[in-house]
Design a protein around this motif. Structure first.
Motif, PDB file in Angstrom:
ATOM      1  N   SER A 125       0.959  -1.336  -0.005  1.00 30.86           N
ATOM      2  CA  SER A 125       0.046   0.147  -0.080  1.00 30.86           C
ATOM      3  C   SER A 125       0.846   1.168  -0.045  1.00 30.86           C
ATOM      4  O   SER A 125       0.349   2.367   0.113  1.00 30.86           O
ATOM      5  CB  SER A 125      -1.037   0.090   0.998  1.00 30.86           C
TER       6      SER A 125
ATOM      7  N   GLU B 121       2.686   4.438  -1.099  1.00 28.96           N
ATOM      8  CA  GLU B 121       2.410   5.380  -2.053  1.00 28.96           C
ATOM      9  C   GLU B 121       3.690   6.557  -2.147  1.00 28.96           C
ATOM     10  O   GLU B 121       3.572   7.040  -0.957  1.00 28.96           O
ATOM     11  CB  GLU B 121       1.084   5.770  -2.492  1.00 28.96           C
TER      12      GLU B 121
ATOM     13  N   THR C  55      -0.173   9.996  -4.245  1.00 19.97           N
ATOM     14  CA  THR C  55      -1.561   9.823  -3.940  1.00 19.97           C
ATOM     15  C   THR C  55      -2.427  10.459  -4.728  1.00 19.97           C
ATOM     16  O   THR C  55      -2.365  11.608  -4.863  1.00 19.97           O
ATOM     17  CB  THR C  55      -1.763   9.985  -2.327  1.00 19.97           C
TER      18      THR C  55
ATOM     19  N   GLN D 184      -0.420   4.760 -10.599  1.00 15.86           N
ATOM     20  CA  GLN D 184      -0.309   3.364 -10.148  1.00 15.86           C
ATOM     21  C   GLN D 184       1.112   2.958 -10.617  1.00 15.86           C
ATOM     22  O   GLN D 184       1.808   2.343  -9.880  1.00 15.86           O
ATOM     23  CB  GLN D 184      -1.318   2.480 -10.784  1.00 15.86           C
TER      24      GLN D 184
ATOM     25  N   ASN E 230       3.780   4.401  -8.593  1.00 12.68           N
ATOM     26  CA  ASN E 230       3.965   3.755  -7.211  1.00 12.68           C
ATOM     27  C   ASN E 230       4.598   2.582  -7.306  1.00 12.68           C
ATOM     28  O   ASN E 230       5.412   2.140  -6.507  1.00 12.68           O
ATOM     29  CB  ASN E 230       2.605   3.830  -6.607  1.00 12.68           C
ATOM     30  N   LYS E 231       4.208   1.613  -8.344  1.00 12.68           N
ATOM     31  CA  LYS E 231       4.829   0.408  -8.583  1.00 12.68           C
ATOM     32  C   LYS E 231       6.303   0.448  -8.409  1.00 12.68           C
ATOM     33  O   LYS E 231       6.753  -0.599  -7.950  1.00 12.68           O
ATOM     34  CB  LYS E 231       3.971  -0.332  -9.693  1.00 12.68           C
TER      35      LYS E 231
ATOM     36  N   ARG F  36       7.895   1.144  -5.338  1.00 16.79           N
ATOM     37  CA  ARG F  36       7.632  -0.018  -4.383  1.00 16.79           C
ATOM     38  C   ARG F  36       8.819  -1.238  -4.614  1.00 16.79           C
ATOM     39  O   ARG F  36       9.477  -1.613  -3.842  1.00 16.79           O
ATOM     40  CB  ARG F  36       6.406  -0.726  -4.179  1.00 16.79           C
TER      41      ARG F  36
ATOM     42  N   THR G  98       7.058  12.181 -11.026  1.00 17.00           N
ATOM     43  CA  THR G  98       6.413  12.870  -9.946  1.00 17.00           C
ATOM     44  C   THR G  98       6.113  14.388 -10.347  1.00 17.00           C
ATOM     45  O   THR G  98       5.160  14.899 -10.399  1.00 17.00           O
ATOM     46  CB  THR G  98       6.867  12.601  -8.629  1.00 17.00           C
TER      47      THR G  98
ATOM     48  N   THR H  39      10.268   7.578   0.624  1.00 17.06           N
ATOM     49  CA  THR H  39      10.592   6.735  -0.131  1.00 17.06           C
ATOM     50  C   THR H  39      12.189   6.515  -0.278  1.00 17.06           C
ATOM     51  O   THR H  39      12.689   5.338   0.153  1.00 17.06           O
ATOM     52  CB  THR H  39      10.219   6.876  -1.635  1.00 17.06           C
TER      53      THR H  39
END
Length: 267
Positions: free
Chosen positions: A4, A6, A9, A30, A33-34, A37, A118, A178
């Motif tokens: 979850s 991120e 957001t 998405q 964020n992937k 991660r 971003t 991050t």
């Protein structure tokens, strides 16, 4: 927790009010964020490249779809040309970032990529697409192109401060969460690996297997999750030398993969 996590957001105020475009923007978020991660859990260079490529290909698809939408309303208009040019500049910038992998560790390249994506996407959505969307809705309500543009510029000038606040806020989130989490996690793993490999029993065992001191240094960084490029940078040696050391380590310890290597213990 990680699933979850991120760095971007999605918020209501990112919506431009055109379903197709909003859905594609959310898909880009998405994928960003992937990628974040993947960096956080220290995915392999190949896995990160695959995610990055997936994101890049989807961005190209989105640009084509978006340009088709805007073309219906801005055909041969200077706004259409400027918007298309911004897409071309994005592709050029991404290629430059990708080329940096030849001189920098790939994880570091991905950090730059995340920061760039971003920042760029927020500006792209909140500045360019929002402005054009206001024009579209104004045209649909019966205003002329000139009137619609004036309305859009007026509305955007009122919201201008919020755009930059969002950019700075998002970049701060990226930097303080991050990237710091990634660095901390890797340093902890590195410290743990060094501590383990520095114990007297393990050193004796590794010497018995013919592992040299330099190979032990490389081994600790491999176990900590660093790529060959990053290890080369940290130890001031060539990537080729790192690969040779890794090959020797695998042969001497009888390990066929990283998991087996990380489990090296007293025989």
């Amino acid at each position: 927790m990680i699933d979850s996590f991120e760095v971007f957001t999605w918020q209501k105020n990112y919506s431009v009010g055109i379903t197709e475009i909003d859905e594609q923007h959310q898909k880009l978020v998405q994928l960003i964020n992937k990628l974040a991660r993947g960096l956080l859990i220290q995915s392999s260079e190949l896995e990160l490249k695959n995610i990055f490529n997936e994101l890049t290909l989807y961005a190209i698809y989105h640009f084509q779809s978006e340009e088709n939408v805007w073309r219906k309303y801005f055909l041969n208009d200077e706004w259409e040309g400027a918007h298309k040019k911004s897409h071309e500049n994005f592709a050029s910038d991404v290629r430059k970032l990708q080329s940096a992998e030849h001189s920098k560790p790939y994880n570091e390249v991905i950090e730059y990529v995340l920061s760039f994506l971003t920042h760029w996407l927020i500006i792209h959505i909140l500045e360019t697409d929002k402005r054009m969307s206001i024009v579209v809705h104004a045209l649909q309500s019966g205003l002329s192109m000139e009137e619609a543009k004036q309305l859009a510029n007026h509305e955007m000038s009122k919201a201008g401060g919020n755009v930059f606040d969002s950019v700075f806020s998002m970049n701060n989130t990226l930097t303080t969460s991050t990237l710091q989490l990634i660095r901390d996690a890797m340093e902890i793993q590195n410290a743990n690996a060094k501590k383990f490999l520095s114990s007297r029993d393990v050193i004796t065992n590794l010497k018995t297997k013919g592992i040299t001191e330099r190979e032990r240094e490389v081994m600790s960084l491999v176990i900590a999750g660093y790529s060959s490029k990053e290890i080369a940078h940290r130890l001031s040696i060539s990537v080729r030398t790192v690969e040779v050391h890794r090959s020797h380590i695998m042969k001497k310890t009888g390990s066929s993969n990283l998991i087996e290597l990380a489990r090296v213990r007293m025989d």
